[in-house]
Design a protein around this motif. Structure first.
Motif, PDB file in Angstrom:
ATOM      1  N   UNK A 196      -4.829  -9.455   2.870  1.00 32.13           N
ATOM      2  CA  UNK A 196      -4.528  -9.627   4.514  1.00 32.13           C
ATOM      3  C   UNK A 196      -2.819  -9.160   4.325  1.00 32.13           C
ATOM      4  N   UNK A 197      -2.420  -7.883   5.694  1.00 30.16           N
ATOM      5  CA  UNK A 197      -1.064  -7.237   5.578  1.00 30.16           C
ATOM      6  C   UNK A 197      -0.727  -7.428   6.906  1.00 30.16           C
ATOM      7  N   UNK A 228      -6.538  -6.337   7.892  1.00 27.42           N
ATOM      8  CA  UNK A 228      -7.615  -7.107   6.741  1.00 27.42           C
ATOM      9  C   UNK A 228      -8.199  -5.820   6.306  1.00 27.42           C
ATOM     10  N   UNK A 229      -8.055  -6.153   4.824  1.00 29.76           N
ATOM     11  CA  UNK A 229      -8.667  -4.457   3.743  1.00 29.76           C
ATOM     12  C   UNK A 229      -9.633  -4.968   2.827  1.00 29.76           C
ATOM     13  N   UNK A 280       0.553  -1.120  -0.325  1.00 29.86           N
ATOM     14  CA  UNK A 280       0.112   0.057  -0.185  1.00 29.86           C
ATOM     15  C   UNK A 280       0.814   1.383  -0.382  1.00 29.86           C
ATOM     16  N   UNK A 281       0.274   2.715  -0.466  1.00 29.05           N
ATOM     17  CA  UNK A 281       0.750   3.588  -0.486  1.00 29.05           C
ATOM     18  C   UNK A 281       1.451   4.280   0.173  1.00 29.05           C
ATOM     19  N   UNK A 292      -4.193 -12.641  -0.216  1.00 25.99           N
ATOM     20  CA  UNK A 292      -6.044 -12.646  -0.362  1.00 25.99           C
ATOM     21  C   UNK A 292      -6.946 -13.541   1.130  1.00 25.99           C
ATOM     22  N   UNK A 293      -7.904 -13.502   1.062  1.00 30.65           N
ATOM     23  CA  UNK A 293      -8.054 -14.365   2.319  1.00 30.65           C
ATOM     24  C   UNK A 293      -9.689 -13.600   2.646  1.00 30.65           C
TER      25      UNK A 293
END
Length: 50
Positions: free
Chosen positions: A27-28, A40-41, A5-6, A17-18
């Protein structure tokens, strides 16, 4: 390809991805002040739904 992410720069590491709560999330792993947190985004969170 790794997504970073910037806003977080190199502080975040893309895990994958989940599914969660019947929706897909990216998921980061984020390190802030030496503490590791997981975020989680929602996928497509920037798209507007009518």
């Amino acid at each position: 390809m790794m997504k970073i992410p910037q806003e977080l720069g190199n502080q975040a590491r893309y895990i994958g991805s989940l599914p969660k709560d019947d929706q897909m999330y990216d998921f980061y792993e984020v390190e802030v002040d030496g503490t590791i947190r997981y975020v989680y985004i929602p996928v497509d969170s920037e798209k507007k739904t009518d």
